[in-house]
Write a protein that holds these residues in place. Structure first.
Motif, short mmCIF file in Angstrom:
data_model
loop_
_atom_site.label_atom_id
_atom_site.label_comp_id
_atom_site.label_asym_id
_atom_site.label_seq_id
_atom_site.Cartn_x
_atom_site.Cartn_y
_atom_site.Cartn_z
N SER A 43 5.88 -1.73 0.35
CA SER A 43 5.03 -2.89 0.07
C SER A 43 3.91 -2.90 1.10
CB SER A 43 5.83 -4.19 0.14
OG SER A 43 4.98 -5.31 -0.10
N TRP A 44 2.66 -3.08 0.67
CA TRP A 44 1.53 -3.11 1.58
C TRP A 44 1.26 -4.55 2.03
CZ3 TRP A 44 -1.58 0.37 -2.21
CH2 TRP A 44 -1.28 1.72 -1.95
N ARG A 45 1.14 -4.77 3.32
CA ARG A 45 0.87 -6.10 3.84
C ARG A 45 -0.43 -6.66 3.26
NH1 ARG A 45 2.69 -3.37 8.54
NH2 ARG A 45 4.72 -4.16 9.23
N GLY A 46 -0.34 -7.89 2.77
CA GLY A 46 -1.51 -8.54 2.21
C GLY A 46 -1.85 -8.10 0.80
N VAL A 47 -1.17 -7.08 0.30
CA VAL A 47 -1.46 -6.55 -1.04
C VAL A 47 -0.21 -6.51 -1.91
CG1 VAL A 47 -2.25 -4.51 -2.33
CG2 VAL A 47 -3.37 -5.14 -0.18
N GLY A 48 0.93 -6.17 -1.32
CA GLY A 48 2.15 -6.01 -2.10
C GLY A 48 2.16 -4.64 -2.74
N VAL A 49 2.56 -4.59 -4.01
CA VAL A 49 2.54 -3.36 -4.80
C VAL A 49 1.68 -3.62 -6.03
CG1 VAL A 49 3.89 -1.58 -5.97
CG2 VAL A 49 4.87 -2.80 -4.02
N PRO A 50 0.42 -3.21 -6.02
CA PRO A 50 -0.46 -3.50 -7.16
C PRO A 50 0.00 -2.79 -8.42
CG PRO A 50 -1.52 -1.98 -5.62
CD PRO A 50 -0.28 -2.47 -4.95
N ALA A 51 -0.13 -3.47 -9.55
CA ALA A 51 0.28 -2.92 -10.84
C ALA A 51 -0.80 -1.99 -11.39
CB ALA A 51 0.56 -4.06 -11.82
N ASN A 52 -0.44 -1.25 -12.42
CA ASN A 52 -1.40 -0.34 -13.05
C ASN A 52 -2.66 -1.09 -13.49
OD1 ASN A 52 0.19 1.93 -12.80
ND2 ASN A 52 1.08 1.76 -14.85
N GLY A 53 -3.82 -0.58 -13.10
CA GLY A 53 -5.08 -1.19 -13.48
C GLY A 53 -5.47 -2.38 -12.64
#
Length: 292
Positions: free
Chosen positions: A261-271
């Protein structure tokens, strides 16, 4: 050598033997019928190859419940879009091999008002067949360390090839180039790369790095936010982008994937587009960049 590493090497050897047998059928005049000199041994090799591939995929699959996601900093800054994300499916790239169960691809998508940056070229059916790397805004973007870590692998000698974002070029990648790279091994799939030891049996992989752009080498200590290199288009790629994943060992042939998990971003979904503000590693007493 682990069993999985041995299987991976046996698989590559099987491919080499199969290709050699096929070439010998056309290049030499061996005595006896073709089934005895080429077809029969080629069939045996093919069966062994399928068995090795099946064993490799099964061995790479996660065991038991997945580890909790490891939170790290984003590896880039600016505006990006996620592709092949583990937020949508696992394994995200359709396979567990090379420790990429929870891997993600990201491409740069700068807004038009951001310094007049060029837009990312779209996929075309026929023309242009290929594009130059500098046509893509991701090419040359800085790659940053996601945490304090030790560099365990650093390689940037492979060339950055042209894009494969048209139907003919994609067919070439899927049918010919991709298979050849699989035979040659993981390093030809991920291209130029950096692998960081984050501690606690967690390793970060940056794949498809730009040729000659690395500022670090194996054994260097890096700090979160420190520049490692630049985004490139080496390895098994359709266009310049970053392939990132975490795994539980330093060798892609024997590691299993670890959620991130990226701090401040999380796990972005496709697109999904996301933006990371600029950051840099803090200065520390006695810090040595390890640049070469």
């Amino acid at each position: 050598m682990s069993v999985r590493t041995a299987v991976a090497k046996a698989l590559r050897l099987s491919w080499a033997v199969l290709i050699a047998l096929m070439i010998s059928e056309f290049a030499t005049d061996l005595p006896g019928p073709g089934w005895a000199t080429t077809l029969l041994p080629a069939s045996v090799v093919l069966v062994l190859m399928v068995a090795a591939m099946t064993l490799q995929v099964r061995a790479a699959a996660p065991r038991g419940e997945p580890r909790p996601p490891v939170e790290v900093d984003p590896p880039v800054t600016g505006r990006w879009t996620a592709l092949n994300s583990p937020a949508d499916k696992v394994p995200s790239h359709g396979t567990h091999v090379y420790g990429q169960t929870y891997a993600i691809d990201i491409v740069a998508e700068p807004k038009a008002e951001e310094g007049g940056a060029t837009a990312r070229p779209p996929f075309r059916l026929l023309w242009p067949v290929v594009r130059r790397n500098r046509d893509f805004p991701a090419f040359g973007a800085p790659l940053l360390a996601v945490a304090d870590a030790t560099v365990v692998r650093a390689s940037d000698g492979q060339r950055d090839h042209l894009s494969r974002n048209s139907l003919p070029a994609l067919a070439y990648l899927m049918l010919i180039e991709g298979n050849v790279r699989s035979i040659l091994g993981a390093h030809r799939i991920i291209g130029n790369h950096v692998i960081l030891d984050l501690g606690d049996s967690t390793y970060a992989v940056y794949a498809h790095v730009q040729r000659g752009s690395l500022r670090v080498k194996a054994g260097d200590t890096v700090h979160a936010g420190q520049r490692l290199g630049r985004v490139g288009n080496s390895g098994n790629t359709t266009e310049p982008h970053l392939h990132f994943h975490l795994m539980d060992g330093p060798d892609p042939d024997s590691a299993r994937g670890v959620p991130f998990s990226w701090r401040g971003v999380g796990v972005p979904a496709n697109g999904e587009a996301f933006t990371v503000e600029g950051r840099s590693a803090p200065a520390r007493p006695g810090d040595v960049s390890g640049a070469r």
